[in-house]
Motif scaffolding. Structure first.
Motif, PDB file in Angstrom:
ATOM      1  N   LEU A 173       0.481  -1.349  -0.331  1.00  0.00           N
ATOM      2  CA  LEU A 173      -0.603  -0.058   0.311  1.00  0.00           C
ATOM      3  C   LEU A 173       0.741   1.233  -0.469  1.00  0.00           C
ATOM      4  O   LEU A 173       1.045   1.374   0.602  1.00  0.00           O
ATOM      5  N   ASP A 174      -0.017   2.447  -0.474  1.00  0.00           N
ATOM      6  CA  ASP A 174       0.936   3.560  -1.218  1.00  0.00           C
ATOM      7  C   ASP A 174       2.009   3.182  -1.218  1.00  0.00           C
ATOM      8  O   ASP A 174       2.934   4.249  -1.764  1.00  0.00           O
ATOM      9  N   THR A 175       3.167   2.529  -2.303  1.00  0.00           N
ATOM     10  CA  THR A 175       4.273   2.329  -2.515  1.00  0.00           C
ATOM     11  C   THR A 175       3.927   1.997  -4.216  1.00  0.00           C
ATOM     12  O   THR A 175       2.596   1.850  -4.972  1.00  0.00           O
ATOM     13  N   VAL A 176       5.219   2.577  -4.594  1.00  0.00           N
ATOM     14  CA  VAL A 176       4.735   2.718  -6.151  1.00  0.00           C
ATOM     15  C   VAL A 176       5.352   1.527  -7.165  1.00  0.00           C
ATOM     16  O   VAL A 176       6.999   1.229  -6.616  1.00  0.00           O
ATOM     17  N   GLN A 177       4.743   0.685  -8.156  1.00  0.00           N
ATOM     18  CA  GLN A 177       4.892  -0.576  -8.336  1.00  0.00           C
ATOM     19  C   GLN A 177       5.300  -0.627  -9.612  1.00  0.00           C
ATOM     20  O   GLN A 177       4.541   0.202 -10.576  1.00  0.00           O
ATOM     21  N   PRO A 178       6.333  -0.884 -10.773  1.00  0.00           N
ATOM     22  CA  PRO A 178       6.094  -1.393 -12.600  1.00  0.00           C
ATOM     23  C   PRO A 178       5.778  -2.355 -12.514  1.00  0.00           C
ATOM     24  O   PRO A 178       5.286  -3.020 -11.971  1.00  0.00           O
ATOM     25  N   VAL A 179       3.971  -1.686 -13.243  1.00  0.00           N
ATOM     26  CA  VAL A 179       3.126  -2.747 -13.796  1.00  0.00           C
ATOM     27  C   VAL A 179       3.008  -2.586 -15.212  1.00  0.00           C
ATOM     28  O   VAL A 179       2.816  -1.920 -15.827  1.00  0.00           O
ATOM     29  N   LEU A 183     -14.653   0.409 -17.102  1.00  0.00           N
ATOM     30  CA  LEU A 183     -14.032   1.477 -16.307  1.00  0.00           C
ATOM     31  C   LEU A 183     -12.743   1.524 -15.753  1.00  0.00           C
ATOM     32  O   LEU A 183     -12.368   2.307 -14.672  1.00  0.00           O
ATOM     33  N   LEU A 184     -12.208  -0.401 -15.738  1.00  0.00           N
ATOM     34  CA  LEU A 184     -11.032  -0.420 -15.132  1.00  0.00           C
ATOM     35  C   LEU A 184     -10.005  -0.760 -15.883  1.00  0.00           C
ATOM     36  O   LEU A 184     -10.380  -1.554 -16.854  1.00  0.00           O
ATOM     37  N   LEU A 185      -8.431  -0.402 -16.112  1.00  0.00           N
ATOM     38  CA  LEU A 185      -7.639  -1.260 -16.538  1.00  0.00           C
ATOM     39  C   LEU A 185      -7.225  -1.899 -15.732  1.00  0.00           C
ATOM     40  O   LEU A 185      -7.435  -2.753 -14.830  1.00  0.00           O
ATOM     41  N   ILE A 226      -6.515  -0.998 -12.065  1.00  0.00           N
ATOM     42  CA  ILE A 226      -5.966   0.529 -12.278  1.00  0.00           C
ATOM     43  C   ILE A 226      -7.394   1.066 -12.301  1.00  0.00           C
ATOM     44  O   ILE A 226      -8.097   0.938 -13.623  1.00  0.00           O
ATOM     45  N   ASN A 227      -7.768   1.692 -11.282  1.00  0.00           N
ATOM     46  CA  ASN A 227      -8.921   3.549 -11.418  1.00  0.00           C
ATOM     47  C   ASN A 227      -8.916   4.461 -11.503  1.00  0.00           C
ATOM     48  O   ASN A 227     -10.141   5.318 -11.964  1.00  0.00           O
ATOM     49  N   GLU A 258      -3.720   3.660  -8.596  1.00  0.00           N
ATOM     50  CA  GLU A 258      -3.792   4.329  -9.830  1.00  0.00           C
ATOM     51  C   GLU A 258      -2.497   4.799 -11.030  1.00  0.00           C
ATOM     52  O   GLU A 258      -1.065   4.633  -9.829  1.00  0.00           O
ATOM     53  N   VAL A 259      -2.375   4.553 -12.215  1.00  0.00           N
ATOM     54  CA  VAL A 259      -1.205   5.114 -13.029  1.00  0.00           C
ATOM     55  C   VAL A 259      -0.972   6.692 -13.093  1.00  0.00           C
ATOM     56  O   VAL A 259      -1.564   7.466 -12.113  1.00  0.00           O
ATOM     57  N   VAL A 260       1.086   6.512 -11.949  1.00  0.00           N
ATOM     58  CA  VAL A 260       0.756   7.875 -11.563  1.00  0.00           C
ATOM     59  C   VAL A 260       2.369   8.431 -13.041  1.00  0.00           C
ATOM     60  O   VAL A 260       2.988   7.226 -13.270  1.00  0.00           O
ATOM     61  N   ASN A 261       2.552   8.809 -12.673  1.00  0.00           N
ATOM     62  CA  ASN A 261       3.507   9.598 -13.607  1.00  0.00           C
ATOM     63  C   ASN A 261       5.389   9.527 -12.788  1.00  0.00           C
ATOM     64  O   ASN A 261       5.347   9.161 -12.079  1.00  0.00           O
ATOM     65  N   PRO A 262       6.020   9.439 -13.763  1.00  0.00           N
ATOM     66  CA  PRO A 262       7.531   9.107 -13.048  1.00  0.00           C
ATOM     67  C   PRO A 262       7.715   9.343 -11.708  1.00  0.00           C
ATOM     68  O   PRO A 262       8.858   9.119 -11.596  1.00  0.00           O
TER      69      PRO A 262
END
Ligand code: SF4
Length: 453
Positions: free
Chosen positions: A380-386, A397-399, A416-417, A442-446
């Protein structure tokens, strides 16, 4: 001449999926045109699975369902290929008159000629040869997985002799494909857009052993990694007793090789493992897992266990439960023992009642659900490569995507919402929800921000 239309359905595991891709590739190079609707097909092919009773039943149900297309569709030839004919052969011919042609696991590349023979009055409806076939990089193959995902079948058959398993009889002795040939096929898969390469066989860790090469798999992985053509290279279907230092060293030294190992232990009771025809003990497996986690601290361990093997006592089951509780696998498949005709185990005494098998499966599944949820909560709350796979199968509505620690078709997904995702790309996703098998993000930018898209 209008091309003959063909519809193919593929049952069973990714290894059988590759065979199906070879069948379709071979037919297409013979001028056949694949169609998505069985009612529009003049030829229907069912590539079957038959390693356990439930898979056999699914194959038979699928064949009978598609046989109706001979009444209501264009179909004039129904072909059954793969493990079912290889295992049951002539018995099938007598019991399934609606099927025109049966071909085994080593004969499906002859299909264009066999179909022509059938259409021109040939009487032989069955071709099952000793399982010795091995595809090459020159074998026609029509890819069926999404463009970014590929399967590389590195060997065929199995030399292990698990007493509950029919696969050695269906697929024959272990046969590794030459490394150079695999590199050629991998290059082709990369040119087709594959970024995630999954290495498959009945036992990938035995790669090269049939020619006495004990570093066959590390050498292959190193060569594949050095091509720099794949973002993720994943090893599936390992055998616990074949893990060696060389393999872990290669996995450690190449970022593109996923820190992921799929090692079916099946059980931990030494008495049962012997009865299963497998080596190991609970002490050895604890040492192996500790060694793996020391060598590759971020490793994701997947395993498979079987409950209800003949003679399994409450004490054996408790030992298994304790091992699962202490080892805390990231991914775990649990199955009930299925008595398969022709296997040594089926002739053993002390078979466990079905209701006990189901109870034991439910207890382990419940425990694993808690373990899996706990692992996902840590993300949770980490950014992971997906790896973005596309719109979710549940809702537009979801990826949907997967982490490197989630193998295709067997492990969970990332739903992904929020944010924009590009199919086939590996993108940074912030994990926002944890569930036992799937996670949400959620997809985030770099820079880790989501509001700039
Ligand atoms: S390793 Fe054992 S279970 Fe797996 S395919 Fe070989 S014989 Fe069957």
């Amino acid at each position: 001449m209008e091309p003959t239309t063909v519809y193919l359905t593929s049952l069973g595991c990714p290894k059988n999926r590759v065979d199906s891709e070879v069948i379709l590739g071979t037919l297409m190079s013979g001028g056949y045109e694949p169609v998505e609707n069985p009612l529009e097909a003049q030829v229907i092919v069912v590539n079957t699975c038959s390693f356990i009773e439930s898979a056999t039943q699914e194959s038979i149900d699928t064949i009978l369902e598609l046989a109706q297309a001979k009444e209501s569709g264009l179909c004039r030839l129904l072909v059954v290929a793969g493990c079912l004919p290889q295992r049951y052969g002539r018995k099938l011919v007598e019991s399934m008159p609606e099927v025109d042609l049966f071909v085994g696991t080593s004969s499906f590349v002859q299909l264009p000629a066999l179909i022509t023979n059938c259409q021109t009055g040939g009487v032989e409806r069955l071709l099952v040869e000793p399982p010795r076939y091995l595809m090459t990089s020159q074998t026609p193959r029509a890819l069926s997985a999404p463009f970014y995902r590929g399967y590389l079948k590195i060997a065929e058959g199995c030399d292990n002799r698990c007493t509950f398993c029919t696969i050695p009889a269906i697929r024959g002795p272990y046969r590794s494909r030459p490394l150079e040939d695999l590199l050629q096929e991998a290059e082709w898969l990369a040119s087709e857009g594959v970024v995630e390469l999954n290495l498959i066989a009945q036992d990938t860790t035995a790669y090269g052993s049939d020619s006495g090469n004990l570093t066959g798999l590390p050498d292959l992985l190193k060569a594949l990694a050095k091509t720099n053509r794949f973002a993720w290279i994943r090893l599936l279907y390992g055998y616990p007793n074949r893990i060696n230092h060389a393999l872990l060293e290669v996995m450690k030294s190449h970022d593109c090789i996923c820190d992921y190992l799929d090692l079916p232990f099946q059980h931990v009771s030494s008495r049962l493992l012997r009865a299963m025809g497998r080596a190991g003990s609970v002490e050895e497996f604890h040492r192996l897992v500790a060694y793996l986690r020391t060598s590759l601290p971020r490793i994701t361990l997947r395993t498979t266990f079987m409950v209800g093997f003949p003679g399994e006592t409450e004490a054996d089951f408790q030992k298994l439960y304790d091992f699962v509780e202490q080892t805390r696998f990231h991914r775990l498949g649990i199955f009930t023992y299925s008595a398969e005709r022709g296997t040594k185990a089926a002739r053993m005494k002390n078979h466990v009642p079905e209701h006990i098998k189901k109870e034991r499966l439910a207890v382990i599944a419940d425990l694993q659900e808690r373990i899996s949820l706990d692992y996902h909560k840590r993300l949770l709350d980490t950014v992971q490569p997906v790896l973005i796979e596309g719109t979710s199968s549940e809702t537009d509505l979801l990826l949907e995507g997967r982490l490197a620690s989630q193998a295709p078709e067997v492990d969970g997904r990332v739903l992904i919402n929020k944010g924009f995702g590009q199919v086939g790309k590996i993108m940074p996703v912030r994990i926002t929800e944890a569930h036992p098998y799937d996670i949400v993000g959620e997809v985030v930018n770099p820079r880790g921000r989501s509001d700039l898209f």
